[in-house]
Design a protein around this motif. Structure first.
Motif, short mmCIF file in Angstrom:
data_model
loop_
_atom_site.label_atom_id
_atom_site.label_comp_id
_atom_site.label_asym_id
_atom_site.label_seq_id
_atom_site.Cartn_x
_atom_site.Cartn_y
_atom_site.Cartn_z
N ASN A 157 0.82 -1.22 0.00
CA ASN A 157 0.00 0.00 0.00
C ASN A 157 0.85 1.27 0.00
N ALA A 158 2.16 1.15 -0.03
CA ALA A 158 3.05 2.31 0.03
C ALA A 158 3.16 2.98 -1.34
N HIS A 159 3.26 4.31 -1.31
CA HIS A 159 3.49 5.09 -2.54
C HIS A 159 4.53 6.16 -2.21
N TYR A 160 5.48 6.31 -3.13
CA TYR A 160 6.54 7.30 -2.90
C TYR A 160 6.60 8.31 -4.05
N GLU A 210 11.35 14.19 1.97
CA GLU A 210 11.37 12.93 2.73
C GLU A 210 9.93 12.61 3.13
N ALA A 211 9.26 11.88 2.28
CA ALA A 211 7.83 11.69 2.47
C ALA A 211 7.40 10.32 1.98
N ALA A 212 6.28 9.87 2.50
CA ALA A 212 5.72 8.60 2.04
C ALA A 212 4.21 8.66 2.16
N CYS A 213 3.54 7.93 1.30
CA CYS A 213 2.08 7.83 1.37
C CYS A 213 1.70 6.37 1.56
N LYS A 214 0.55 6.17 2.18
CA LYS A 214 0.00 4.82 2.30
C LYS A 214 -1.48 4.92 1.97
N VAL A 215 -1.92 4.08 1.06
CA VAL A 215 -3.29 4.16 0.56
C VAL A 215 -3.90 2.77 0.58
N ASN A 250 -10.52 1.95 4.63
CA ASN A 250 -9.91 2.56 3.44
C ASN A 250 -9.49 3.98 3.79
N TYR A 251 -8.31 4.35 3.34
CA TYR A 251 -7.75 5.65 3.71
C TYR A 251 -6.68 6.05 2.70
N ARG A 252 -6.35 7.34 2.74
CA ARG A 252 -5.21 7.89 2.01
C ARG A 252 -4.42 8.71 3.01
N SER A 253 -3.19 8.33 3.26
CA SER A 253 -2.41 9.05 4.25
C SER A 253 -1.05 9.45 3.70
N ALA A 254 -0.54 10.54 4.22
CA ALA A 254 0.78 11.03 3.84
C ALA A 254 1.56 11.41 5.09
N MET A 255 2.86 11.22 5.03
CA MET A 255 3.73 11.55 6.14
C MET A 255 4.97 12.24 5.59
N ILE A 256 5.32 13.35 6.18
CA ILE A 256 6.45 14.15 5.70
C ILE A 256 7.38 14.42 6.88
#
Lengths: 213, 213
Positions: free
Chosen positions: B17-20, B157-162, B100-106
């Motif tokens: 589920n990771a997106h970069y 420096e970030a990552a998303c998880k969807v 179900n979610y869309r999350s981002a972390m920076i």
């Protein structure tokens, strides 16, 4: 709760929006399906979203035993935040624009919930998500329960901040010819999406979904 | 972005589920009106909600010059999270329930945005909230701008998880007679609430509000 704020929970900015009572805190948690948890380790501060629910005077979360967050939270202090965004507040001046929101912040340390208490807590989560569904589903196996850690944090060191209502314009701006008011949002349910392989007719917690919110 | 994850951003749990990529990250930020920011000081970790917006490859926030958060963020690393909760995922087994979610972390450090860049950034926020409103309102005064700090953090420096889609049941549970599927949510606009003292007719960004979301 219902106690004096601590150095960490005392709200300094727009202190008139601060609330330190259980009723406000419980309502904010009960309306939330997720929280964000801040904690620090050797790599810095982290802000992790996770599902949450309330049982009495505790906020509960759960996770896989092996997760770094679970392991870290059992041994360190953290800060849990929940924020509901309720609307945009349009003032006559750029500076006085704001948002309406209900937010809660809880400080402390999580503790593990064990055995029958953990199973009961997870049933409480299911009941929150979909009242009445517990009896329909395949229950957790001993192996599944053993792989899951349930954690709870006491609601003792906590504060809420709530903004409601219309814009708070400067007296001298009230005649400025711009629309002023609130553009509100709500969390609205959309039509249930059955799994393509599902042949079971919708139970009440599915057919009632659009009336929930 | 579009780069290899770092030790802090590599997603280990359900890594599929990771997106970069920038496209996913930008879309998550652009759909958000607030983020949560984790940072630590001598009193522990804090998790503060605040309004956010994007300009190019930076996430922006603003605050009062005197706020502890603003002062701290300019001198320390932090972690910014955004999470959109899109629905409950009802599996046939208790264990496989999900959301179900869309999350981002920076991760990184905020820097101050000064002068004309700060004013432009605040106009970008207004344009995000209510497109076209900038020209209607009483602009910020020099004193108001001087009291406000605009900060930005690079999206490097970030990552998303969807998580999207239906339940992921164990093969052996597929015949279990429980409804399975998704109960989705959306953020839905409600009727604008004019300020009682407002006699201005609703401009497009108000009358169009219910069609927004």
């Amino acid at each position: 709760m219902n106690q004096a704020p601590t150095d960490r929970t005392r709200i300094r900015r727009v202190a008139s929006n601060a609330h330190y009572d259980s009723t406000t805190l419980h309502a904010i948690i009960d309306d939330a399906y997720l929280c964000h948890i801040a904690f620090s380790d050797a790599r810095g501060a982290h802000c992790i979203p996770t599902a949450c629910w309330r049982g009495g005077e505790h906020l509960y979360i759960h996770g896989s035993n092996g997760s770094r967050m679970v392991r870290h939270l059992l041994e360190n202090e953290c800060c849990v935040s929940i924020t509901h965004l309720d609307g945009l507040v349009l003032a006559r001046s750029a500076f006085n624009h704001s948002m309406n929101y209900r937010s809660a912040m809880i400080y402390g340390r999580f503790q593990a919930v064990e055995g029958a208490d953990a199973r009961y807590a997870l049933e409480t989560l299911m009941e929150k998500l979909t009242p009445g569904r517990q009896a329909d589903i395949r229950p957790g196996s001993d192996k599944e329960y053993a792989a899951t850690t349930v954690l709870r944090i006491a609601l003792t060191e906590a504060a809420c901040k709530v903004r409601r209502g219309g814009p708070d314009d400067d007296e001298t701006d009230l005649a400025w010819p711009a629309w002023a008011g609130v553009l509100p949002w709500t969390r609205a349910p959309m039509a249930p999406q059955p799994d393509p392989a599902c042949t079971i007719s919708a139970p009440a917690y599915v057919s009632d979904w659009l009336r929930r919110g």
